[in-house]
Each structure stands twice: as structure tokens, then as C-alpha cells.
Scaffold this motif. Structure first.
Motif, short mmCIF file in Angstrom:
data_model
loop_
_atom_site.label_atom_id
_atom_site.label_comp_id
_atom_site.label_asym_id
_atom_site.label_seq_id
_atom_site.Cartn_x
_atom_site.Cartn_y
_atom_site.Cartn_z
N GLY A 1 0.75 -0.84 0.29
CA GLY A 1 -0.07 -0.11 -0.25
C GLY A 1 0.64 1.70 -0.17
O GLY A 1 0.32 2.24 0.10
N GLY A 2 2.07 1.11 -0.19
CA GLY A 2 2.99 2.39 0.01
C GLY A 2 4.00 1.95 0.97
O GLY A 2 3.43 1.68 2.20
N ASP A 3 4.44 3.33 1.18
CA ASP A 3 5.76 3.47 1.61
C ASP A 3 7.00 2.47 2.38
O ASP A 3 6.23 1.14 3.62
N LYS B 1 -19.76 -1.66 -9.09
CA LYS B 1 -20.42 -2.51 -7.80
C LYS B 1 -19.75 -2.47 -6.67
O LYS B 1 -17.79 -2.61 -7.32
N GLY B 2 -19.61 -2.77 -5.68
CA GLY B 2 -18.22 -3.05 -4.68
C GLY B 2 -17.24 -2.21 -5.05
O GLY B 2 -16.56 -2.84 -4.17
N VAL B 3 -16.92 -1.16 -4.91
CA VAL B 3 -15.83 0.13 -4.38
C VAL B 3 -15.54 -0.23 -3.02
O VAL B 3 -16.24 -0.19 -2.24
N VAL B 4 -14.86 -0.44 -2.75
CA VAL B 4 -13.73 -0.28 -1.08
C VAL B 4 -12.47 0.61 -1.58
O VAL B 4 -11.92 0.08 -2.45
N VAL B 5 -11.88 1.49 -0.48
CA VAL B 5 -10.50 2.32 -0.58
C VAL B 5 -9.84 1.32 0.22
O VAL B 5 -10.11 0.69 1.12
N LEU B 6 -8.32 1.16 -0.32
CA LEU B 6 -7.41 0.66 0.39
C LEU B 6 -6.36 1.97 0.73
O LEU B 6 -6.11 2.02 -0.13
N SER B 7 -6.06 1.96 2.50
CA SER B 7 -5.26 2.99 2.45
C SER B 7 -4.54 2.78 3.61
O SER B 7 -4.77 1.61 3.55
N PHE C 1 -10.77 2.01 4.38
CA PHE C 1 -9.61 0.25 5.09
C PHE C 1 -8.22 0.73 5.52
O PHE C 1 -7.93 0.89 3.98
N THR C 2 -8.09 1.83 6.40
CA THR C 2 -7.11 2.17 6.60
C THR C 2 -5.77 1.04 6.92
O THR C 2 -6.60 0.26 8.12
#
Length: 338
Positions: A59-61, A247-253, A276-277
Motif C-alpha cells: 500500500g505504499g512506503d 459494484k462493491g467499491v472499497v478504498v484501501l489506504s 480501510f486504512t
């Protein structure tokens, strides 16, 4: 009346007996995490492996380089690749990912970073992207991949919040680091990536569309990096989701060295949008004493952790879990998608 999807959540500080829930294989499992240093113990790879994920998402770093020296950057990536637990995971699991500022090469960096093109090639090397791939010619590391499981489809959309991101506005009036730009000033994704994202969502036939953003989309009151520093970009993404109705969009951070769930109800979709972080893998904000987030669901986890999403296609549910060392489930949220 707008149909509101059924939502339950619980935050659990539990004993190792919670491991049992991690051994029950679901239809599809995504594991993800961020904020990983190669000079600190990597304690979670065995726990990640125990979740038996179908996909691991950086997810980065993913490393902490903060350099325009590509030799030094490459050495850190190689060190991470050779970390025994991660190496075992990469041998058995599909690996995807994006970057954030510290592996990009410049703290809080964006479009101004002069070594970004070279850094991109090193990132793609780390991700084992073939030399012949079209991704080698693209400016920025945004990408997507579809997974089809027994007739059900999950699309993972990886955004680049660095390559095109224009300057931030320092906050000189409070004790916060950054304040939002004036509405309409600047961009996170840039025109080319926005056009690409629109097509990704417009053309998606997936049951679930997982958008990976290295920085938080919903939480925006803390004064650090977030989509909220570009409020018009927040609105643009919400409108794009409303208009395309995937449909069913979720953001992961990631990024924040804490883990938490945030959610909002958008006008155009009949399920809540969850951000969802999950952060961080090797070091966390252990001195955390609280911060506002009007979209938060449950409590903040501020110990080392990673996130998993367990999909049940028949029940149309996703079980979101924040998982710590020894497989302890530190936070949990279940969402039904009608």
C-alpha cells in the motif's frame, strides 16, 4: 427510500484464540499493508502467510529510502526482496502494489521530484514487472488487475498519488502540518490518470472494485497527507463513483501508522463506501492519543498490523480485519453488498 446495506462492526482486543477465524478459507482473500522499514524487524510475514491470501498488496512506503540515489534505492528493495518471510510469501502469492512518498524517494513528494522516472523503474523492478511491459512506458505506477473466481470477479485498481500530485499548502496558523488547498487548486492524480480511472470504473463488470490509494480518502481532519487536502478531488472521485455506479467499491489506504475503518454513504450507490486504512507493518504510531475523523467506524489500532479482506461471493459479504502479531484480530468490520 434509498436501500442501506446491512453493516455490522466490532473492534476486538482478543487472545490468540482469534486465530481460528483466520484459518477458515473464504472464496477470495486479499492481504495488504504499508509503512515497512528494512532496518526494523519484519514480524508479520508469518501471520500474513497464515491468512493464506490470494493476493498481497503493497500500500505504499514499502521501504524507507527518501533518496534520489537509485543505487541506494535498489539496495533497499533487494534487501526487502530477500527478507525470508516476504520471500516465502512472494513465492506463493500474487503481489501487487503502489508506492507512497518514502519509496517514491521524497518525503511528502509529488510532481516536483526530479528522479521520479528513474524511481519508477526501480519500483517496477521490485514488483517483478517484465521489461517488455507497457507499464515501463507509462508515467506513473497506476495499474489494475482482474481476478475471476468461479464466475465472480474482483478488480484491483492501484492509484499513483505521487507522480502527478501538485504542491501541498503548509498550515502556518495551527499546529497541523498541512491544510487543504483552495477548492479547485491542484491535483492528486493528474489528467491522464483521472481519464484512465474513469474508464476503469465505467467499463468494470466486477462484483467488487478495490481502489488502492496510498493516502487516506475519507479521514481528512488530521493535518497530514490525505485526499482532503485537495477537496475538489475528493468530490470528483465521489461523483465518478456515483456516475459510473460500479459494484462493491472499497478504498484501501495506508501512510498513517495507524489502522482504522471509515465509511460514507454516497448518493448514487446503495452500499456504503469503506476506506480501510492499514499501517504500519514494522512501526506504528504508538503514542497515538486521538484525532478527529467524522467517518470513523470503531476504534483506531495503533500497533503494528496488516489488513485482510475475506470475500464470500454467495453471501455477498466482505469481512474486513485488522490483524496484528501472532494473528490477533484487532479490529473487524463486516459489510453486505446487495
Amino acid at each position: 427510500m434509498k436501500k442501506i446495506a446491512f453493516l455490522i462492526w466490532s473492534i476486538l482486543l482478543v487472545s490468540c484464540s482469534s486465530k481460528k477465524s483466520l484459518t477458515e478459507k473464504k472464496d477470495f482473500v486479499i492481504a495488504f499493508g504499508s509503512c515497512n522499514r528494512v532496518d526494523l524487524p519484519n514480524l508479520l510475514w508469518d501471520d500474513i502467510l497464515n491468512t493464506d491470501p490470494d493476493v498481497w498488496i503493497w500500500g505504499g512506503d514499502n521501504i524507507y529510502a527518501d533518496t534520489d540515489d537509485m543505487k541506494a534505492l535498489r539496495a533497499m528493495y533487494d534487501q526487502q526482496k530477500n527478507e525470508p518471510g516476504y520471500r516465502k510469501l512472494a513465492q506463493t502469492t500474487d503481489v501487487l502494489g503502489t508506492w507512497d512518498d518514502h519509496d517514491y524517494g521524497l518525503n511528502d513528494g509529488g510532481v516536483e521530484f526530479k528522479a521520479k522516472a528513474a524511481s519508477q523503474q526501480e519500483f517496477l523492478n521490485f514488483m517483478n514487472v517484465p521489461e517488455s511491459s507497457e507499464l515501463r512506458k507509462r508515467k506513473g505506477v497506476y495499474n489494475s488487475k482482474n481476478y475471476v473466481i468461479d464466475g465472480h470477479e474482483v478488480r484491483i485498481i492501484l492509484l499513483d498519488t505521487r507522480y502527478f500530485r501538485t504542491p501541498l499548502t503548509p498550515d502556518t496558523e495551527t499546529d497541523k502540518r498541512i491544510k487543504p488547498n483552495e477548492y479547485g487548486v491542484g491535483t492528486i492524480l493528474g489528467d491522464a490518470q483521472w481519464n484512465w480511472l474513469e474508464k476503469e470504473l465505467q467499463n468494470s463488470t466486477a462484483d467488487f472494485n478495490i481502489i488502492v490509494s496510498s493516502i487516506q480518502y475519507l479521514s481528512q481532519e488530521h493535518g497530514f497527507e490525505a485526499w482532503g487536502n485537495f477537496p475538489h478531488e475528493v468530490d470528483r472521485l465521489a461523483k465518478l463513483i456515483d456516475d459510473t455506479k460500479p459494484k462493491g467499491v472499497v478504498v484501501l489506504s495506508g501512510d498513517r501508522h495507524i489502522s482504522e475503518f471509515s465509511k460514507i454513504n454516497l448518493e448514487g450507490i446503495d452500499y456504503p463506501l469503506i476506506d480501510f486504512t492499514s499501517s504500519g507493518l514494522t512501526h506504528a504510531y504508538r503514542e497515538f492519543s486521538g484525532e478527529p475523523n467524522k467517518y470513523r467506524v470503531g476504534e483506531v489500532v495503533y500497533t503494528e498490523s496488516f489488513g485482510i479482506l475475506e470475500f464470500d461471493f454467495k453471501a455477498k459479504t466482505v469481512d474486513f480485519k485488522i490483524v496484528g502479531d501472532n494473528g490477533n484480530v484487532l479490529g473487524q468490520l463486516e459489510q453486505v453488498y446487495e
